[in-house]
Design a protein around this motif. Structure first.
Motif, mmCIF file in Angstrom:
data_model
loop_
_atom_site.group_PDB
_atom_site.id
_atom_site.type_symbol
_atom_site.label_atom_id
_atom_site.label_comp_id
_atom_site.label_asym_id
_atom_site.label_seq_id
_atom_site.Cartn_x
_atom_site.Cartn_y
_atom_site.Cartn_z
ATOM 1 N N THR A 1 0.916 -1.260 0.035
ATOM 2 C CA THR A 1 0.149 -0.021 0.060
ATOM 3 C C THR A 1 0.769 1.339 -0.090
ATOM 4 N N ARG A 2 0.166 2.584 -0.114
ATOM 5 C CA ARG A 2 0.976 3.693 -0.133
ATOM 6 C C ARG A 2 1.630 4.118 1.280
ATOM 7 N N ASP A 3 0.976 3.302 2.209
ATOM 8 C CA ASP A 3 1.944 3.539 3.456
ATOM 9 C C ASP A 3 2.455 2.261 4.077
ATOM 10 N N ARG B 1 1.717 -4.559 3.516
ATOM 11 C CA ARG B 1 1.575 -5.706 2.608
ATOM 12 C C ARG B 1 0.020 -6.401 2.727
ATOM 13 N N LEU B 2 -0.699 -6.088 1.842
ATOM 14 C CA LEU B 2 -2.099 -6.966 1.741
ATOM 15 C C LEU B 2 -2.114 -8.324 0.826
ATOM 16 N N THR B 3 -2.865 -9.095 1.276
ATOM 17 C CA THR B 3 -3.018 -10.221 0.638
ATOM 18 C C THR B 3 -4.520 -10.560 0.045
ATOM 19 N N GLY B 4 -4.506 -11.021 -1.202
ATOM 20 C CA GLY B 4 -5.764 -11.598 -1.964
ATOM 21 C C GLY B 4 -5.704 -12.869 -2.590
ATOM 22 N N TRP B 5 -6.646 -13.228 -3.001
ATOM 23 C CA TRP B 5 -6.774 -14.798 -3.629
ATOM 24 C C TRP B 5 -7.375 -14.530 -4.801
ATOM 25 N N TYR B 6 -6.824 -14.936 -5.825
ATOM 26 C CA TYR B 6 -7.107 -14.861 -7.482
ATOM 27 C C TYR B 6 -7.480 -16.165 -8.032
ATOM 28 N N MET B 7 -8.525 -16.407 -8.361
ATOM 29 C CA MET B 7 -9.237 -17.502 -9.054
ATOM 30 C C MET B 7 -9.635 -17.520 -10.452
ATOM 31 N N SER C 1 -19.683 -18.804 -13.449
ATOM 32 C CA SER C 1 -20.462 -17.810 -14.671
ATOM 33 C C SER C 1 -19.402 -17.412 -15.499
ATOM 34 N N GLY C 2 -18.230 -17.904 -15.344
ATOM 35 C CA GLY C 2 -16.864 -17.534 -16.265
ATOM 36 C C GLY C 2 -16.182 -16.239 -15.816
ATOM 37 N N TYR C 3 -16.227 -15.918 -14.640
ATOM 38 C CA TYR C 3 -15.684 -14.815 -14.300
ATOM 39 C C TYR C 3 -14.217 -15.021 -13.296
ATOM 40 N N ASP C 4 -13.284 -14.432 -13.476
ATOM 41 C CA ASP C 4 -12.098 -14.305 -12.524
ATOM 42 C C ASP C 4 -12.567 -13.627 -11.465
ATOM 43 N N VAL C 5 -11.952 -14.315 -10.299
ATOM 44 C CA VAL C 5 -12.660 -13.686 -8.783
ATOM 45 C C VAL C 5 -11.419 -13.299 -7.948
ATOM 46 N N LEU C 6 -11.266 -12.069 -7.450
ATOM 47 C CA LEU C 6 -10.221 -11.677 -6.601
ATOM 48 C C LEU C 6 -10.812 -11.387 -5.261
ATOM 49 N N LEU C 7 -10.618 -12.237 -4.346
ATOM 50 C CA LEU C 7 -11.239 -12.140 -2.703
ATOM 51 C C LEU C 7 -9.960 -11.492 -2.053
ATOM 52 N N THR C 8 -10.231 -10.105 -1.718
ATOM 53 C CA THR C 8 -9.366 -9.413 -0.873
ATOM 54 C C THR C 8 -9.439 -9.488 0.390
ATOM 55 N N GLU C 9 -8.305 -9.380 1.158
ATOM 56 C CA GLU C 9 -8.291 -9.361 2.370
ATOM 57 C C GLU C 9 -7.927 -7.982 3.079
ATOM 58 N N SER C 10 -8.673 -7.232 3.742
ATOM 59 C CA SER C 10 -8.645 -5.883 4.084
ATOM 60 C C SER C 10 -7.336 -5.760 5.028
ATOM 61 N N HIS D 1 -6.921 -11.005 8.875
ATOM 62 C CA HIS D 1 -6.607 -11.985 8.437
ATOM 63 C C HIS D 1 -4.916 -12.238 8.080
ATOM 64 N N GLU D 2 -4.660 -12.466 6.728
ATOM 65 C CA GLU D 2 -3.346 -12.657 6.304
ATOM 66 C C GLU D 2 -2.708 -11.401 6.135
ATOM 67 N N SER D 3 -3.620 -10.166 5.587
ATOM 68 C CA SER D 3 -3.024 -8.733 5.391
ATOM 69 C C SER D 3 -2.545 -8.106 6.593
ATOM 70 N N LEU D 4 -1.357 -7.381 6.687
ATOM 71 C CA LEU D 4 -0.892 -6.693 7.651
ATOM 72 C C LEU D 4 -1.293 -5.392 7.929
ATOM 73 N N GLY D 5 -0.843 -4.703 8.906
ATOM 74 C CA GLY D 5 -1.416 -3.235 9.294
ATOM 75 C C GLY D 5 -1.971 -3.617 10.669
#
Length: 337
Positions: free
Chosen positions: A73-75, A78-84, A118-127, A131-135
């Motif tokens: 992030t700008r500050d 490190r943030l985590t996301g899961w891309y399917m 339905s045919g879409y890529d999915v990004l599940l973000t963790e704020s 969870h695994e995102s820092l901050g």
């Protein structure tokens, strides 16, 4: 002791009391908590009616091949996301933003499955601070809106900007996607859906203070904001969902439970009224509380379907939720950093 000295002492004592109270409130509301477990969340009354359906969807999700993505992030958090990725040619990408102190899979496992099937890529973000995102601190959407913009830029850089992007958030995540919609975004961001969003972080904190702590005088909020700036680097009044909605031209779909006690239905009405988009929709769900609208809104499926069909061509909400109860074939999970 002179009168002047007594006044100075009383003023100093009063200020220290306010600082102490608001310091405790700030850490109670904003400090990162130990990771909430899915099962602990599903034991809560609001999730009990849908617990099995969510568990089945989580089993499906955990069996899918995914990539673990990171952004800085700008500050410098490190943030985590899961891309399917979609199977075969992708029709677009959905970025999901979960609620305040709620496991992302509780909010989104059934819908992640529906979007993917339905045919879409999915990004599940963790704020941040979840969870695994820092901050260390939750920022109620104020910094998270810029984090979400970085996620959009991230997937465009990694996978190309030739696919439409749809933003979907619940609660704090719903507020985040709406406030992000007011920023300057890449041209392939196509539409926004928000459930249970509040009118501003300031309004949310004021509401929480009043309902949970039975106190919300303006002076306390000012001191609370003092800690926000000093400890977490954000100004509580620096972002407004309504201001962002006045600025956005993206199609917006708002869905809100009439029984929502965290973000009362009046907040959704105010957000809808403020929205300057030529295409905006608002669905009230009579039996829903906070965060469970799309489980309760099965009869409101056609309204959501019209929006999804135009911008993402998704199946009706009824089918979305029913899909989560079907058994999925077991496959191995792959995580890539």
């Amino acid at each position: 002791m002179s009168i002047l000295a007594a006044i100075i002492l009383w003023t100093f004592t009063f200020m220290m009391i306010l600082l102490t109270i608001t310091y405790a409130l700030f850490f109670a509301l904003a400090l990162k908590k130990p990771n909430l477990q899915v099962e602990d969340t599903l034991k809560k009354e609001q999730w009990q009616p849908y617990a099995e359906e969510i568990r089945e969807a989580i089993r499906w999700y955990e069996a899918q091949e995914k990539k673990q993505l990171y952004i800085l992030t700008r500050d410098n958090i490190r943030l985590t996301g899961w891309y399917m990725a979609a199977e075969g040619e992708s029709r677009g990408r959905v970025i999901l933003c979960h609620d305040y102190r709620t496991p992302a899979l509780v909010n989104f496992a059934p819908l992640a499955r529906a979007y993917h099937e339905s045919g879409y890529d999915v990004l599940l973000t963790e704020s941040r601070a979840h969870h695994e995102s820092l901050g260390r601190f939750v920022c109620f959407g104020i910094r998270e809106r810029f984090d979400l913009k970085l996620w959009i830029e991230c997937v465009n850089k990694l996978y190309g900007a030739d696919k439409p992007i749809f933003l979907h958030g619940v609660g704090m995540g719903g507020t985040t996607v709406l406030m992000t919609a007011g920023l300057e975004l890449p041209g392939n961001v196509n539409a926004v859906l928000a459930e249970g969003a509040y009118t501003s972080p300031y309004a949310l904190v004021k509401k929480i203070m009043k309902t949970r702590f039975h106190m919300a005088p303006e002076v306390l909020l000012r001191y609370f904001d003092f800690w926000c700036r000093g400890q977490a680097g954000f100004h509580l009044r620096k972002a407004s969902t309504q201001e962002a909605l006045r600025a956005t031209k993206l199609p917006v779909f708002l869905i809100h439970g009439e029984g929502d006690t965290m973000a009362p239905i009046g907040m959704a009405e105010a957000n809808f009224e403020a929205c300057g988009s030529e295409e905006k929709h608002f669905v009230r769900v009579a039996c829903a509380g906070h965060g469970n609208c799309l489980f309760e809104a099965r009869e409101n499926g056609p309204a959501a379907l019209n929006f999804f069909s135009e911008h993402l061509a998704l199946p009706p909400v009824e089918a979305v939720l029913e899909n989560s109860a079907e058994n999925a074939e077991e496959t191995s999970e792959v995580k890539e950093s």
